[in-house]
Write a protein that holds these residues in place. Structure first.
Motif, PDB file in Angstrom:
ATOM      1  N   LEU A 372      12.410  23.374  20.001  1.00 48.33           N
ATOM      2  CA  LEU A 372      12.131  22.669  18.747  1.00 48.33           C
ATOM      3  C   LEU A 372      13.173  21.602  18.432  1.00 48.33           C
ATOM      4  N   GLU A 373      14.427  21.836  18.798  1.00 45.36           N
ATOM      5  CA  GLU A 373      15.474  20.869  18.449  1.00 45.36           C
ATOM      6  C   GLU A 373      15.200  19.486  19.044  1.00 45.36           C
ATOM      7  N   PRO A 374      14.946  19.354  20.344  1.00 43.43           N
ATOM      8  CA  PRO A 374      14.628  18.008  20.852  1.00 43.43           C
ATOM      9  C   PRO A 374      13.304  17.470  20.318  1.00 43.43           C
ATOM     10  N   MET A 375      12.339  18.350  20.048  1.00 42.75           N
ATOM     11  CA  MET A 375      11.067  17.874  19.505  1.00 42.75           C
ATOM     12  C   MET A 375      11.239  17.304  18.096  1.00 42.75           C
ATOM     13  N   MET A 376      12.078  17.944  17.282  1.00 40.29           N
ATOM     14  CA  MET A 376      12.325  17.420  15.944  1.00 40.29           C
ATOM     15  C   MET A 376      13.089  16.101  16.006  1.00 40.29           C
ATOM     16  N   MET A 377      14.023  15.999  16.945  1.00 39.94           N
ATOM     17  CA  MET A 377      14.725  14.722  17.114  1.00 39.94           C
ATOM     18  C   MET A 377      13.759  13.626  17.555  1.00 39.94           C
ATOM     19  N   LEU A 378      12.816  13.981  18.434  1.00 41.21           N
ATOM     20  CA  LEU A 378      11.803  13.016  18.863  1.00 41.21           C
ATOM     21  C   LEU A 378      10.921  12.603  17.693  1.00 41.21           C
ATOM     22  N   PHE A 379      10.585  13.573  16.825  1.00 40.36           N
ATOM     23  CA  PHE A 379       9.776  13.273  15.645  1.00 40.36           C
ATOM     24  C   PHE A 379      10.518  12.312  14.715  1.00 40.36           C
ATOM     25  N   LEU A 380      11.813  12.568  14.483  1.00 41.34           N
ATOM     26  CA  LEU A 380      12.592  11.669  13.642  1.00 41.34           C
ATOM     27  C   LEU A 380      12.677  10.275  14.257  1.00 41.34           C
ATOM     28  N   GLY A 381      12.898  10.241  15.578  1.00 41.44           N
ATOM     29  CA  GLY A 381      12.954   8.941  16.245  1.00 41.44           C
ATOM     30  C   GLY A 381      11.646   8.179  16.140  1.00 41.44           C
ATOM     31  N   LEU A 382      10.519   8.904  16.215  1.00 37.92           N
ATOM     32  CA  LEU A 382       9.215   8.261  16.093  1.00 37.92           C
ATOM     33  C   LEU A 382       9.011   7.672  14.697  1.00 37.92           C
ATOM     34  N   VAL A 383       9.411   8.432  13.672  1.00 35.72           N
ATOM     35  CA  VAL A 383       9.276   7.935  12.297  1.00 35.72           C
ATOM     36  C   VAL A 383      10.126   6.688  12.094  1.00 35.72           C
ATOM     37  N   ILE A 384      11.375   6.742  12.559  1.00 36.89           N
ATOM     38  CA  ILE A 384      12.263   5.584  12.410  1.00 36.89           C
ATOM     39  C   ILE A 384      11.745   4.407  13.219  1.00 36.89           C
ATOM     40  N   GLY A 385      11.227   4.680  14.423  1.00 34.92           N
ATOM     41  CA  GLY A 385      10.706   3.603  15.253  1.00 34.92           C
ATOM     42  C   GLY A 385       9.508   2.902  14.633  1.00 34.92           C
ATOM     43  N   VAL A 386       8.574   3.684  14.058  1.00 35.11           N
ATOM     44  CA  VAL A 386       7.410   3.078  13.404  1.00 35.11           C
ATOM     45  C   VAL A 386       7.848   2.202  12.237  1.00 35.11           C
ATOM     46  N   PHE A 387       8.790   2.715  11.446  1.00 37.63           N
ATOM     47  CA  PHE A 387       9.266   1.933  10.299  1.00 37.63           C
ATOM     48  C   PHE A 387       9.955   0.650  10.774  1.00 37.63           C
ATOM     49  N   ALA A 388      10.817   0.762  11.819  1.00 36.98           N
ATOM     50  CA  ALA A 388      11.524  -0.419  12.311  1.00 36.98           C
ATOM     51  C   ALA A 388      10.547  -1.449  12.879  1.00 36.98           C
ATOM     52  N   PHE A 389       9.547  -0.981  13.649  1.00 38.44           N
ATOM     53  CA  PHE A 389       8.556  -1.907  14.202  1.00 38.44           C
ATOM     54  C   PHE A 389       7.770  -2.598  13.090  1.00 38.44           C
ATOM     55  N   SER A 390       7.386  -1.856  12.076  1.00 36.75           N
ATOM     56  CA  SER A 390       6.582  -2.418  10.992  1.00 36.75           C
ATOM     57  C   SER A 390       7.360  -3.460  10.199  1.00 36.75           C
TER      58      SER A 390
END
Length: 403
Positions: A372-390
């Motif tokens: 779960l730890e790397p999956m949650m980090m991946l989830f956070l990275g995805l959220v930040i990435g979507v916001f940065a791209f937008s």
């Protein structure tokens, strides 16, 4: 606790009015009779609104397992030492800190003093059904100290299992809650500023940016509601899970998830088999033990399966055959249960199965935490990435036009 207004008299005094605090009307009457009063009239005193609300909420406060474990062990030691039940209860009440369990034991003490069996008194004052059944079996067999010790061991193991699961879920729960709060803050305060800038730029916006702009428009108008939305979302999910029909369907799909499905099934099996073994060891009949184990399952599918097993066992079908027909128990459980029935050592065999699955749960929890730890980090990275791209994509488009 209710307060009763009583009009009483005695042989030595004139009639007078007293107020008695007791868990029930019979308890209040018994208390007055023990003090030598003859009751002329008695009625429950109406509670004021705040007191009524507090009393109503107090009824739904469960007895904490930590306190119940400590109480059971101390009670067992005192009974084993030959201290009478009434003296044991009175001694423990004097040493316990104020709370739900102390109030319950005080009420139990008064009812036992009035002639009510210990198990019946506990059943009226918030003790778990499984615990009450264990005490009732101890009253029939005369082995209260041994049963109290077994009850304490069972509750302690259940508490340890629950704590291990909670500790494994703390990290993803904290990350999810923090992510929702950060997203709500961005929608309410950050995105509206970018939305105004994008409208002035006059460039074509990507789909994700359009969604953020729409959310920012809502956030600028309803900041308080947006900031409260994470609590509302989590509360709604919790409320939906409490609905029996929805929980039954959701538990079916949760049991098939790749990461948590197998772990969930093993946790449920450990809880059920441990409860069943404890009940059978104390002399509770098999049908009654199956019924109480169903109440501890916490899963609608397992509850229905155990009730079906109980119905078949009552008709004379062996437990292992009934488990096989339910189609929720693994082959290992069925085979070892059949072996226990043949050898007459069913409780011991259930204890072995429960210990096996408890070890499996511990190993699964370790693997789940590591995954779960790397999956949650991946989830956070995805959220930040979507916001940065937008946010950055329209800016880069504008820079290209300017060139």
């Amino acid at each position: 606790m209710p307060v009763y207004e009583c009009r009483v008299r005695s042989a030595q005094s004139e009639p007078k009015t007293l107020q008695v605090e007791a868990p029930s009307l019979p308890s209040a009457l018994n208390q007055l009779y023990r003090e030598g009063y003859f009751v002329v009239q008695i009625r429950e005193k109406p509670a004021r609104a705040p007191e009524a609300v507090s009393a109503w909420l107090y009824r739904f406060q469960p007895v904490r397992l930590e306190e119940l474990v400590a109480f059971s062990r101390e009670f067992a030691v005192m009974i084993r030492a030959g201290v009478p039940i009434m003296e044991s209860l009175q001694s423990m009440v004097q040493t316990m800190r104020p709370g739900r369990l102390r109030d319950a034991i005080e009420a139990v003490q008064r009812e036992v003093e009035g002639g009510v069996p210990l198990s019946d008194a506990m059943g009226r004052h918030g003790f778990p059904n499984l615990y009450v059944s264990l005490i009732r079996s101890a009253e029939a067999s005369g082995s209260l100290d041994a049963v109290l010790q077994r009850a304490a061991d069972y509750l302690s193991e259940s508490l340890a299992l629950a704590r291990r699961i909670q500790s494994a879920m703390i990290y993803p729960a904290v990350v999810l809650g923090a992510t929702l709060l950060v997203m709500a803050y961005m929608v309410a305060f950050i995105i509206p500023k970018f939305a105004a800038m994008f409208q002035q730029m006059g460039v074509t916006l990507p789909l994700t940016t359009k969604v953020l702009v729409a959310l920012g428009t809502v956030g600028a108008q309803h900041k308080v509601l947006v900031m409260l939305s994470p609590v509302a979302i989590l509360g709604t999910l919790h409320g939906l899970w409490r609905v029996h029909r929805l929980r039954e369907r959701l538990s079916y799909w949760v049991g098939r998830l790749p990461l948590v499905g197998d772990l969930t099934q093993k946790v449920i099996l450990t809880r059920v088999l441990s409860a069943l073994q404890t009940l059978l060891n104390t002399g509770v009949s098999l049908p009654r033990a199956l019924e109480l184990s169903a109440e501890t399952a916490g899963d609608p599918r397992m509850e229905n399966a155990l009730r079906s097993v109980r119905a078949q066992v009552e008709t004379g079908i062996p437990l292992a055959h009934a488990m096989q027909a339910a189609r929720v128990f693994p082959p290992l459980v069925i085979q070892l249960t059949a072996a226990g029935e043949k050898t007459g050592a069913l409780p011991e065999m259930l204890a072995e199965i429960s210990a096996f699955y408890e070890d499996e749960v511990q190993q699964k929890l370790k693997g789940l935490t590591a995954t779960l730890e790397p999956m949650m980090m991946l989830f956070l990275g995805l959220v930040i990435g979507v916001f940065a791209f937008s946010v950055l994509s329209p800016i880069y488009d504008l820079m290209d036009r300017m060139k």
